[in-house]
Enzyme design. Structure first.
Site, PDB file in Angstrom:
ATOM      1  N   ASP A  99      10.197   8.435  39.096  1.00 56.50           N
ATOM      2  CA  ASP A  99      10.608   7.764  37.885  1.00 56.50           C
ATOM      3  C   ASP A  99      11.672   6.744  37.928  1.00 56.50           C
ATOM      4  O   ASP A  99      12.674   7.092  38.777  1.00 56.50           O
ATOM      5  CB  ASP A  99      11.141   9.028  37.115  1.00 56.50           C
ATOM      6  CG  ASP A  99      10.788   9.439  35.958  1.00 56.50           C
ATOM      7  OD1 ASP A  99      10.166  10.280  35.605  1.00 56.50           O
ATOM      8  OD2 ASP A  99      10.609   8.434  35.065  1.00 56.50           O
ATOM      9  N   ASP A 203      10.512   4.721  32.617  1.00 53.64           N
ATOM     10  CA  ASP A 203      10.859   5.619  31.590  1.00 53.64           C
ATOM     11  C   ASP A 203      11.330   4.686  30.316  1.00 53.64           C
ATOM     12  O   ASP A 203      11.825   3.570  30.448  1.00 53.64           O
ATOM     13  CB  ASP A 203      12.403   6.277  31.861  1.00 53.64           C
ATOM     14  CG  ASP A 203      12.638   7.224  31.033  1.00 53.64           C
ATOM     15  OD1 ASP A 203      12.007   8.084  30.462  1.00 53.64           O
ATOM     16  OD2 ASP A 203      13.960   7.153  30.377  1.00 53.64           O
ATOM     17  N   GLU A 261       5.835   4.271  30.394  1.00 57.14           N
ATOM     18  CA  GLU A 261       5.953   5.276  29.622  1.00 57.14           C
ATOM     19  C   GLU A 261       6.426   4.538  28.269  1.00 57.14           C
ATOM     20  O   GLU A 261       7.621   3.597  28.131  1.00 57.14           O
ATOM     21  CB  GLU A 261       7.143   6.376  29.714  1.00 57.14           C
ATOM     22  CG  GLU A 261       7.046   7.323  28.641  1.00 57.14           C
ATOM     23  CD  GLU A 261       8.221   7.964  28.228  1.00 57.14           C
ATOM     24  OE1 GLU A 261       9.382   7.248  28.476  1.00 57.14           O
ATOM     25  OE2 GLU A 261       8.283   9.225  27.628  1.00 57.14           O
ATOM     26  N   HIS A 332       6.685  16.953  30.324  1.00 58.54           N
ATOM     27  CA  HIS A 332       7.985  17.687  29.978  1.00 58.54           C
ATOM     28  C   HIS A 332       8.888  17.349  28.754  1.00 58.54           C
ATOM     29  O   HIS A 332      10.005  17.968  28.475  1.00 58.54           O
ATOM     30  CB  HIS A 332       9.174  17.215  31.323  1.00 58.54           C
ATOM     31  CG  HIS A 332       9.295  15.758  31.384  1.00 58.54           C
ATOM     32  ND1 HIS A 332       8.523  14.678  31.337  1.00 58.54           N
ATOM     33  CD2 HIS A 332      10.477  15.216  31.078  1.00 58.54           C
ATOM     34  CE1 HIS A 332       8.762  13.737  31.159  1.00 58.54           C
ATOM     35  NE2 HIS A 332      10.246  13.864  30.820  1.00 58.54           N
ATOM     36  N   ASP A 333       8.227  16.529  27.935  1.00 57.07           N
ATOM     37  CA  ASP A 333       8.965  16.074  26.751  1.00 57.07           C
ATOM     38  C   ASP A 333       8.057  16.905  25.469  1.00 57.07           C
ATOM     39  O   ASP A 333       8.383  16.540  24.395  1.00 57.07           O
ATOM     40  CB  ASP A 333       8.709  14.619  26.404  1.00 57.07           C
ATOM     41  CG  ASP A 333       9.695  13.847  27.391  1.00 57.07           C
ATOM     42  OD1 ASP A 333       9.525  12.701  27.737  1.00 57.07           O
ATOM     43  OD2 ASP A 333      10.831  14.555  27.907  1.00 57.07           O
TER      44      ASP A 333
HETATM   45  O1  TEU Z   1      11.331  10.037  26.831  1.00 50.72           O
HETATM   46  C1  TEU Z   1      11.315   9.234  25.819  1.00 50.72           C
HETATM   47  C2  TEU Z   1      10.533   9.596  24.716  1.00 50.72           C
HETATM   48  O2  TEU Z   1       9.497  10.049  25.041  1.00 50.72           O
HETATM   49  C3  TEU Z   1      11.528   9.355  23.659  1.00 50.72           C
HETATM   50  O3  TEU Z   1      11.467   8.068  23.363  1.00 50.72           O
HETATM   51  C4  TEU Z   1      10.866  10.062  22.466  1.00 50.72           C
HETATM   52  O4  TEU Z   1       9.857   9.408  21.903  1.00 50.72           O
HETATM   53  C5  TEU Z   1      11.846  10.327  21.489  1.00 50.72           C
HETATM   54  O5  TEU Z   1      12.591  11.671  21.646  1.00 50.72           O
HETATM   55  C6  TEU Z   1      11.254  10.538  20.017  1.00 50.72           C
HETATM   56  O6  TEU Z   1      10.636  11.662  19.824  1.00 50.72           O
HETATM   57  C7  TEU Z   1      11.833   9.548  28.349  1.00 50.72           C
HETATM   58  C8  TEU Z   1      11.727  10.896  29.141  1.00 50.72           C
HETATM   59  O7  TEU Z   1      10.303  11.259  29.264  1.00 50.72           O
HETATM   60  C9  TEU Z   1      12.525  11.935  28.588  1.00 50.72           C
HETATM   61  O8  TEU Z   1      12.540  13.108  29.479  1.00 50.72           O
HETATM   62  C10 TEU Z   1      13.928  11.308  28.106  1.00 50.72           C
HETATM   63  O9  TEU Z   1      14.765  12.238  27.600  1.00 50.72           O
HETATM   64  C11 TEU Z   1      14.150  10.133  27.638  1.00 50.72           C
HETATM   65  O10 TEU Z   1      13.002   9.177  28.070  1.00 50.72           O
HETATM   66  C12 TEU Z   1      15.321   9.402  27.895  1.00 50.72           C
HETATM   67  O11 TEU Z   1      15.369   9.137  29.215  1.00 50.72           O
END
Ligand code: TEU
Length: 555
Positions: A99, A203, A261, A332-333
């Site tokens: 990552d 990211d 991403e 994971h999100d």
């Molecule tokens: O996630 C980014 C992301 O998905 C956010 O922009 C999301 O769209 C936002 O929460 C609105 O819902 C990445 C990583 O996957 C995540 O785990 C991190 O917390 C984030 O970036 C910051 O590094």
């Protein structure tokens, strides 16, 4: 024809290291734990791993707040453990992608500590440190809001300065307009590629270029997008330029894969970012399919798979041969997609198999998220004390300070909490699912007693067996990787039918996107039924059971 590439043929598996496997009983997953479980991935048949951050971090956002890009988080192990993990992955013929979190660093990163302490420091321009507005600078520099609640600015009164953070107050945005910062990032990326890492997932890489002057966000857009200021950094003015430099100076010399991403980029920008003649990224994660129209992750609603069909058909038609996309449903999100589609236990396995079929037979690179392969679902959280995610905890506090009761605030967080996907991986029916011999950093709800790797391996009708069979089918049929994709327009509503065609033949996929049986005429006699997700009548059976998927092949 499609330009061949290993990352177009590969099935990826995403590991969230904190929750995957704990080898030393401290309740936190670690690198030796991953090494001990690599043969599960070999058995499943995946080709590559995307490893979420394992760098030194204060863990405000579980590693997405990096304090030292070239050191391993002590709780996860040592750099020697990492080198052993990389060697063990390669020895098994798999690849490892890490990552790359360079939209921001931790506020404890030496660059930021220096920048804050000394206005004349060479690291000062690495970040967005600005004077406040209003009398005596008591107001933030602009109206931007953070994705993790509140203003996107953190005030340092003792330094009379504000620092920009699109994410948590400990994740400080880097200024990509500053060439020496870019050079340091490129040197760090090359350091990891020199170790033999096969590439990176970048990211929120579409946020890295901010409009000069950091102008206020349009409140109307902020209202619409739920975050103010996004129009000034979402695909900002120098994004393509920075991506080209990153590729030219870091990725290309090592032939490393660059996976972006890119929340919200949509189709046209997604094609620009991954066009093979553009020299930017190789493939992107797009999020257009994740929520139903007018819904956000925190809305508690049943996800209608016809929406998934509509979005994926548009993407599949548009991306064609010259661009490539990552196919994912869980990460994971996000909460577990099975639970969003249908939380009823009776449908759990059929839905998990249906989603796997879609993800592993459309065109693009599939990314399976840990636990998805056995059908793990959302957790029955009953208290905010069980949650760990900074996004969830900040949102809860925000709702409470806006007057919600504890119960209302919990409900306002649970539907979308990322913690649903971060509970311990379920290896067996034993304590904590075999994840740890200690107390896990986050507790599961006991579902591992009925859903775990060990029991799934013994059951040829399990969700795990279905994933393994689909991955084997992909390996046996290049049409599923490089073949064309055509959607059958005569299949209406919940009945979804598409075919993949290549020199080696054709694969026909038939899906029932609903919880009710659907009639469907069986294909011609030259199609052989390869896989059927719901046990039942003969192959000529003209009815699909609820959420049933079938895969036919024709040589
Ligand atoms: O996630 C980014 C992301 O998905 C956010 O922009 C999301 O769209 C936002 O929460 C609105 O819902 C990445 C990583 O996957 C995540 O785990 C991190 O917390 C984030 O970036 C910051 O590094």
């Amino acid at each position: 024809p499609v330009t061949p590439a290993w990352w177009k043929e590969a099935v990826f598996y995403q590991i969230y290291p904190r929750s995957f496997a704990d080898s030393d009983g401290d309740g936190i997953g670690d690198l030796p734990g991953i090494i001990e479980r690599l043969d599960h991935l070999v058995d499943l048949g995946v080709d590559a791993i995307w490893l979420c951050p394992v760098y030194d971090s204060p863990n405000d956002d579980n590693g997405y707040d990096i304090r030292d890009y070239q050191a391993i988080l002590a709780e996860f192990g040592t750099m020697a453990d990492f080198d052993r993990l990389l060697a063990e992955v390669h020895r098994r013929g798999m690849r490892l992608v890490m990552d790359l979190v360079v939209n921001h660093t931790s506020d404890e990163h030496p660059w930021f500590v220096e920048a804050l302490r000394d206005p004349a420091s060479p690291y000062r321009p690495y970040y967005f440190l600005r004077p406040g507005t209003g009398e005596d600078g008591s107001e933030p520099p602009n109206n931007w809001t953070s994705f993790f609640s509140g203003s996107a600015w953190r005030h340092y009164p003792e330094h009379d300065v504000w620092a920009l953070h699109l994410f948590s107050a400990k994740q400080m945005d880097l200024d990509w307009d500053h060439a020496p910062m870019r050079a340091d990032v490129i040197a760090m990326v090359r350091w990891w590629l020199d170790k033999g890492v096969d590439g990176f997932r970048l990211d929120v890489v579409n946020y890295i270029s901010k409009r000069r002057g950091l102008p206020n966000g349009n409140p109307m857009i902020g209202e619409l997008m739920r975050f103010t200021g996004v129009e000034h950094y979402f695909a900002g003015p120098r994004l393509h330029e920075h991506l080209r430099q990153l590729r030219r100076e870091a990725f290309a010399p090592y032939d490393a894969v660059a996976i972006g991403e890119t929340p919200g980029v949509g189709i046209e920008l997604g094609k620009l970012l991954t066009g093979e003649d553009r020299g930017e990224l190789d493939l992107v994660f797009s999020f257009d399919h994740l929520e139903a129209p007018g819904k956000v992750r925190f809305d508690d609603y049943r996800y209608d798979l016809r929406h998934l069909r509509r979005v994926l058909e548009r993407h599949q038609r548009a991306f064609g041969n010259r661009s490539w996309s990552a196919l994912f449903l869980d990460n994971h999100d996000n909460p577990r997609m099975v639970s969003k589609v249908d939380p009823r236990p009776a449908h759990r396995e059929a839905v998990a198999k249906l989603l796997a079929t879609i993800q592993l037979t459309l065109r693009g690179t599939p990314f399976l998220y840990q636990g998805q392969e056995i059908g793990m679902v959302n957790q029955a959280f009953t208290s905010i004390d069980q949650l760990r995610d900074v996004e969830s905890l900040n949102r809860y506090a925000e709702l409470r300070s806006a007057g919600s009761t504890e119960q209302e605030a919990l409900v306002g967080v649970l539907a979308g909490s990322r913690d649903h996907a971060r509970t311990p991986m379920a290896w067996d029916a034993g304590p904590h699912g075999g994840f740890t011999t200690g107390v896990p950093w986050i507790e599961g709800d006991g579902d591992h007693a009925q859903c775990n790797v060990a029991d799934s391996r013994a059951d040829e009708r399990s969700v795990l067996a279905w994933h393994r069979a689909l991955i084997a089918l992909r390996r046996a049929h290049p049409a599923l990787v490089y073949g064309t994709v055509e959607f059958d327009r005569s299949a209406r509503g919940h009945l979804w039918r598409y075919r993949r065609s290549g020199d080696d033949g054709e694969v026909l996929v038939v899906c029932n996107l609903s919880d009710r049986p659907r009639r469907c005429r069986p294909p011609g006699p030259d199609y052989a039924l390869a896989l059927r997700s719901v046990p039942g009548g003969g192959t000529a059976d003209a009815r699909l059971a609820a959420y049933e998927a079938r895969v036919y092949v024709r040589r």
